[in-house]
Scaffold this motif. Structure first.
Motif, PDB file in Angstrom:
ATOM      1  N   GLN A   1      -8.825  -5.575  -6.524  1.00  0.00           N
ATOM      2  CA  GLN A   1      -7.957  -4.117  -5.491  1.00  0.00           C
ATOM      3  C   GLN A   1      -7.351  -3.261  -6.503  1.00  0.00           C
ATOM      4  O   GLN A   1      -6.829  -1.892  -5.670  1.00  0.00           O
ATOM      5  CB  GLN A   1      -7.101  -4.646  -5.300  1.00  0.00           C
ATOM      6  CG  GLN A   1      -7.306  -5.915  -3.555  1.00  0.00           C
ATOM      7  CD  GLN A   1      -6.609  -7.052  -2.570  1.00  0.00           C
ATOM      8  OE1 GLN A   1      -5.473  -6.635  -2.951  1.00  0.00           O
ATOM      9  NE2 GLN A   1      -6.977  -7.224  -1.903  1.00  0.00           N
TER      10      GLN A   1
ATOM     11  N   ARG B   1      -8.777  -1.984  -9.420  1.00  0.00           N
ATOM     12  CA  ARG B   1      -9.364  -0.913  -9.797  1.00  0.00           C
ATOM     13  C   ARG B   1      -9.232  -0.106  -8.564  1.00  0.00           C
ATOM     14  O   ARG B   1      -9.374   0.954  -9.111  1.00  0.00           O
ATOM     15  CB  ARG B   1     -10.699  -1.533 -10.101  1.00  0.00           C
ATOM     16  CG  ARG B   1     -11.301  -1.906 -11.213  1.00  0.00           C
ATOM     17  CD  ARG B   1     -12.206  -2.615 -10.929  1.00  0.00           C
ATOM     18  NE  ARG B   1     -12.795  -3.453 -12.212  1.00  0.00           N
ATOM     19  CZ  ARG B   1     -13.227  -3.001 -13.384  1.00  0.00           C
ATOM     20  NH1 ARG B   1     -14.408  -2.371 -12.947  1.00  0.00           N
ATOM     21  NH2 ARG B   1     -13.962  -3.749 -14.524  1.00  0.00           N
ATOM     22  N   ALA B   2      -9.359  -0.234  -7.566  1.00  0.00           N
ATOM     23  CA  ALA B   2      -9.571   0.673  -6.520  1.00  0.00           C
ATOM     24  C   ALA B   2      -7.654   1.330  -6.006  1.00  0.00           C
ATOM     25  O   ALA B   2      -7.704   2.968  -6.465  1.00  0.00           O
ATOM     26  CB  ALA B   2      -9.556   0.219  -5.023  1.00  0.00           C
TER      27      ALA B   2
ATOM     28  N   GLU C   1      -7.541   4.101  -9.378  1.00  0.00           N
ATOM     29  CA  GLU C   1      -9.024   5.392  -8.883  1.00  0.00           C
ATOM     30  C   GLU C   1      -8.182   6.193  -7.255  1.00  0.00           C
ATOM     31  O   GLU C   1      -8.759   7.164  -7.599  1.00  0.00           O
ATOM     32  CB  GLU C   1      -9.639   4.503  -8.080  1.00  0.00           C
ATOM     33  CG  GLU C   1     -11.151   4.312  -8.845  1.00  0.00           C
ATOM     34  CD  GLU C   1     -11.700   4.877 -10.149  1.00  0.00           C
ATOM     35  OE1 GLU C   1     -11.337   6.174  -9.986  1.00  0.00           O
ATOM     36  OE2 GLU C   1     -13.001   4.575 -10.841  1.00  0.00           O
ATOM     37  N   THR C   2      -7.165   5.557  -6.914  1.00  0.00           N
ATOM     38  CA  THR C   2      -6.823   6.105  -6.271  1.00  0.00           C
ATOM     39  C   THR C   2      -4.921   6.967  -6.290  1.00  0.00           C
ATOM     40  O   THR C   2      -4.628   7.826  -5.355  1.00  0.00           O
ATOM     41  CB  THR C   2      -7.004   5.665  -4.993  1.00  0.00           C
ATOM     42  OG1 THR C   2      -5.839   4.478  -4.835  1.00  0.00           O
ATOM     43  CG2 THR C   2      -7.981   5.371  -3.849  1.00  0.00           C
TER      44      THR C   2
ATOM     45  N   LYS D   1       0.867  -1.127   0.399  1.00  0.00           N
ATOM     46  CA  LYS D   1       0.218  -0.024   0.083  1.00  0.00           C
ATOM     47  C   LYS D   1       0.877   1.048  -0.157  1.00  0.00           C
ATOM     48  O   LYS D   1       0.408   2.599  -0.126  1.00  0.00           O
ATOM     49  CB  LYS D   1      -0.565   0.250   1.398  1.00  0.00           C
ATOM     50  CG  LYS D   1      -1.992  -1.255   1.246  1.00  0.00           C
ATOM     51  CD  LYS D   1      -2.881  -1.114   2.748  1.00  0.00           C
ATOM     52  CE  LYS D   1      -3.782  -2.208   1.970  1.00  0.00           C
ATOM     53  NZ  LYS D   1      -4.845  -1.955   3.343  1.00  0.00           N
TER      54      LYS D   1
ATOM     55  N   THR E   1     -12.559  10.874 -10.199  1.00  0.00           N
ATOM     56  CA  THR E   1     -10.914  10.143  -9.955  1.00  0.00           C
ATOM     57  C   THR E   1     -10.085  11.369 -10.255  1.00  0.00           C
ATOM     58  O   THR E   1      -9.902  11.889 -11.056  1.00  0.00           O
ATOM     59  CB  THR E   1     -11.023   9.471 -10.842  1.00  0.00           C
ATOM     60  OG1 THR E   1     -11.065   9.908 -11.750  1.00  0.00           O
ATOM     61  CG2 THR E   1     -12.371   7.951 -10.725  1.00  0.00           C
TER      62      THR E   1
END
Length: 248
Positions: A49, A51-52, A55-56, A8, A169
């Motif tokens: 995970q 896709r997330a 997006e971030t 992360k 986004t």
């Protein structure tokens, strides 16, 4: 499977890679190897995970395993291409020739066959990154208002006078910033791709249409009958409202 804390929090320098593979015994050692060669790596165990992560944060390249439980790598590649990137290198098994061909047709840039040499993969990553154009410019500072919405580029959030809130986004925020820079001006798809795509694309690629559709769902009272982001047939899109600086 939840990514580790190291997955992360990639290092602060180097190209940012997204590594998507459900096999932890492949994913974790490969992530360590790539980090050891100057790459930032966010690892994901499945398409959700991945896709997330897209997006971030800004991803420069995605490494995507084709065979995964649930949504497979080909579906994820199609989704990434529909958003205008990032470039994709597929991780495939020897028996998946038809899938490799389909993946390239869906928008993947390259593939490596398992078991592969990490050194070969690193070389392919660097080759694809060299082909990619420079990153999109940063968003302009300062809030702006349009049609009752206040857009804050620092938070990528739009707040309406009636209390509605929309979080954009990074790609949607760049697209919105271009519209705000050029109110009531028809912007071609080719011009908008320069901001949203992050790599070369055909002038009428569906990535722009998809991005505008997402913005409409977040900002329009009736996305099916848009009054703010309007289509100019044969031309592109336009922001059909005046823009003001600040919160007032």
């Amino acid at each position: 499977m939840t990514p580790s804390a190291a997955d992360k929090a990639p290092p602060e320098t180097g190209p940012h890679l997204l590594l998507v593979d459900d096999a932890r015994d492949i994913r974790d050692p490969l992530a360590r190897y790539l980090r050891g060669h100057g790459m930032r790596v966010t690892a994901a165990a499945d398409a959700a995970q991945a896709r997330a992560a897209v997006e971030t944060g800004a991803i420069h390249l995605a490494l995507v395993d084709i065979m995964m439980p649930g949504e497979d790598g080909l579906s994820l590649t199609r989704w990434l291409a529909g958003r205008g990137g990032p470039p994709v290198i597929l991780l495939t098994a020897m028996a998946e020739e038809a899938d490799r061909i389909l993946g390239l047709e869906l928008g993947a840039d390259d593939y490596v066959v398992k078991p592969f040499s990490p050194r070969e993969l690193l070389a392919r990553i660097r080759t694809v990154l060299r082909r990619a154009p420079p990153a999109a410019p940063a968003l302009p500072a300062g809030r702006r208002r349009v049609a009752g919405w206040t857009f804050d580029p620092a938070t990528r959030e739009a707040i309406h006078d009636d209390g509605r809130r929309a979080v954009l986004t990074s790609r949607e925020a760049r697209l919105m910033a271009v519209f705000l820079d050029h109110p009531r001006e028809v912007l071609s798809r080719a011009r908008l791709l320069d901001v949203t795509q992050g790599r070369g694309a055909k002038p009428y690629d569906r990535a722009v249409d998809n991005a505008v559709a997402r913005l409409r769902r977040k900002l329009e009272d009736d996305p099916a009958q848009p009054r703010l982001l309007v289509t100019e047939w044969g031309g592109g899109y336009a922001l059909a409202a005046d823009v003001a600086e600040g919160d007032a």
